[in-house]
Structure formats: structure tokens, C-alpha cells
Design a protein around this motif. Structure first.
Motif, PDB file in Angstrom:
ATOM      1  N   GLY A   1      -0.886  -1.998   0.255  1.00 58.95           N
ATOM      2  CA  GLY A   1      -1.251  -1.267   0.205  1.00 58.95           C
ATOM      3  C   GLY A   1       0.040  -0.261  -0.440  1.00 58.95           C
ATOM      4  O   GLY A   1       1.420  -0.217   0.239  1.00 58.95           O
TER       5      GLY A   1
ATOM      6  N   ALA B   1      -4.538   3.856   1.169  1.00 63.55           N
ATOM      7  CA  ALA B   1      -4.322   2.032   1.083  1.00 63.55           C
ATOM      8  C   ALA B   1      -4.773   1.687   2.992  1.00 63.55           C
ATOM      9  O   ALA B   1      -5.414   0.310   2.809  1.00 63.55           O
ATOM     10  CB  ALA B   1      -3.178   2.214   2.194  1.00 63.55           C
TER      11      ALA B   1
ATOM     12  N   SER C   1      -5.117  -2.027   4.004  1.00 65.16           N
ATOM     13  CA  SER C   1      -4.814  -2.768   3.459  1.00 65.16           C
ATOM     14  C   SER C   1      -3.676  -3.566   5.130  1.00 65.16           C
ATOM     15  O   SER C   1      -3.472  -2.598   6.084  1.00 65.16           O
ATOM     16  CB  SER C   1      -3.406  -2.807   2.576  1.00 65.16           C
ATOM     17  OG  SER C   1      -4.367  -1.966   1.783  1.00 65.16           O
TER      18      SER C   1
END
Length: 237
Positions: A91, A157, A162
Motif C-alpha cells: 500500500g 491500504a 496490504s
């Protein structure tokens, strides 16, 4: 017990061609990045911290050395494989808040789009509540402050699930109050056992780091550990 490295860098170097000749961005960087906690790449402007973050984000191919991610040599990956690895595991949060988001989508739809890009699903309201952005799901991005936009970028993210979150100077464009919001978000991510990598010269952000990699003129000078304040010199592991 120390966290197992998620990144291993060995002799990493990056060069840039210029009209005046080749300029070295970073050179002979050897360091391990653990799979949990926050690692801060610290140093003055021009020290190479943003270049190194781009290498770790698979946005830049080094001219020299090897970079492994979860034991896999990223230098052997094709372009499509690198892009898939970046999509599924990394991310990225850039320093200018609007660069991280789709201005044409509202807050919740930014989270949904992030999840869809990684072929997963998310619950926008849950993420917004975790980040202190309750009730903003229907807002336009322009209605958020700079600090709120950066928090939402970290939320994207989370929406992508992530395993590593990389941020380049995430507080540099913000006033102090907005920067405080971002620092709170980084504390939250560390508490959730993410691997967080941040390039910054913000002393308050550096103080949050579990490990601080000090860069100067493209070289890694030392790695400091928050628990012991003991530095590692040279080829830090």
C-alpha cells in the motif's frame, strides 16, 4: 523475538542519468526490514530516502544489488509480476494528499475502489470508524482536510489488505493539527502489526519508529533501534 524480514536489501544502488552525467541516488544499501513495526528512512533532503522507498515499493528497479520480498528475488520478476505483487501486497501513500485518492469518488467509494483493485472486499464504515472518520462515507474528497485525506489514503491500504504500507513524507504537506491525525493513524497501523515503512524528516514521526535507518548522501550511515537506541553501523541487518 525479532520479526522475520519482509524485505532484504543487499548492495542496492540506483543511478539517474542527467545532462551533467550520471547521479547516484543511493549506493550499497544493505539492510533488512522486519515484517512488523515501523521502519523510518530518515535524512535530509537529497539523502536518498525517497529513492529507497520507491525501490521498496517496486516503482524503481535498482541498477545494482538485490531486493527480496518474502524471500523472492524481485529482480527476477517480469513487469506484470512486479505490478501484481505491488497490487496484492503493497500500500503506497504519497506526500501530497490528493495524489492518493480519486476526487471523482466519494470517501466510501474510494475505499471500495481500493479493495476492488486488489480483488478483495471491504466494509467502508468499519475502516472509517477505525481511522476516526465516522460519518464521512458520503463526503466528497474535497470536503476532507489534508490530514483526513491522508488518513483515508492509509484506509485504502487497509481496504486492499496490504501486508506492507509505504509512505513518502506523509506529514510534509500538512499543518501541525493535520499531521497529528496522521501520526495517530500510523500508531494504529503499528498496533495492528503491519509492516510500515516511512520516509520522513519529521522528528515527531521519526520518534514513532521502531527502527530508524539514517541516510546521508545516498549512503546508509546506521540503523537505530527504539528499544535500545543502539546503532548498527555499515551493512546493517
Amino acid at each position: 523475538m525479532p520479526s522475520k524480514p519482509i524485505f532484504q536489501l543487499r548492495g542496492i544502488g540506483v543511478d539517474y542519468p542527467t545532462p551533467a552525467g550520471v547521479v547516484t541516488g543511493v549506493d550499497d544499501i544493505t539492510v533488512d526490514i522486519p515484517a512488523r513495526g515501523m521502519t523510518v528512512l530518515a535524512g535530509p533532503s537529497g539523502s536518498g530516502k525517497s529513492t529507497l522507498l520507491r525501490v521498496l515499493g517496486l516503482l524503481e528497479r535498482p541498477a545494482r544489488g538485490t531486493l527480496t520480498f518474502q524471500g523472492a528475488d524481485t529482480g527476477r520478476l517480469r513487469h506484470t509480476e512486479r505490478r501484481a505483487l505491488r497490487r496484492d501486497h503493497l500500500g503506497l501513500v504519497f506526500q501530497n494528499p490528493p495524489d492518493n485518492l480519486f476526487s471523482s469518488l466519494n470517501v466510501a467509494d474510494n475505499l471500495r475502489a481500493a479493495a476492488e483493485s486488489a480483488r478483495t472486499e471491504c466494509r467502508p464504515d468499519d475502516i472509517l470508524r477505525q481511522l476516526g472518520l465516522d460519518g464521512t462515507g458520503s463526503w466528497r474528497i474535497s470536503a476532507l482536510s489534508g490530514g483526513q485525506q491522508q488518513r483515508l489514503a492509509f484506509g485504502c491500504a487497509l481496504a486492499r489488505r496490504s501486508s506492507v504500507i509505504l509512505a513518502d513524507e506523509p506529514t510534509s504537506q500538512l499543518d501541525e493539527a493535520s499531521a497529528d491525525l496522521v501520526l495517530d493513524t500510523l500508531r494504529f497501523l503499528v498496533d495492528q502489526d503491519f509492516a510500515v515503512l516511512v520516509a520522513s524528516h519529521d522528528d515527531r514521526l521519526i520518534d514513532l519508529g521502531d527502527r530508524i535507518a539514517r541516510l546521508h548522501k545516498g549512503k546508509l550511515e546506521r540503523v537505530e533501534h527504539a528499544a535500545t537506541n543502539g546503532p548498527e553501523r555499515g551493512g546493517a541487518r
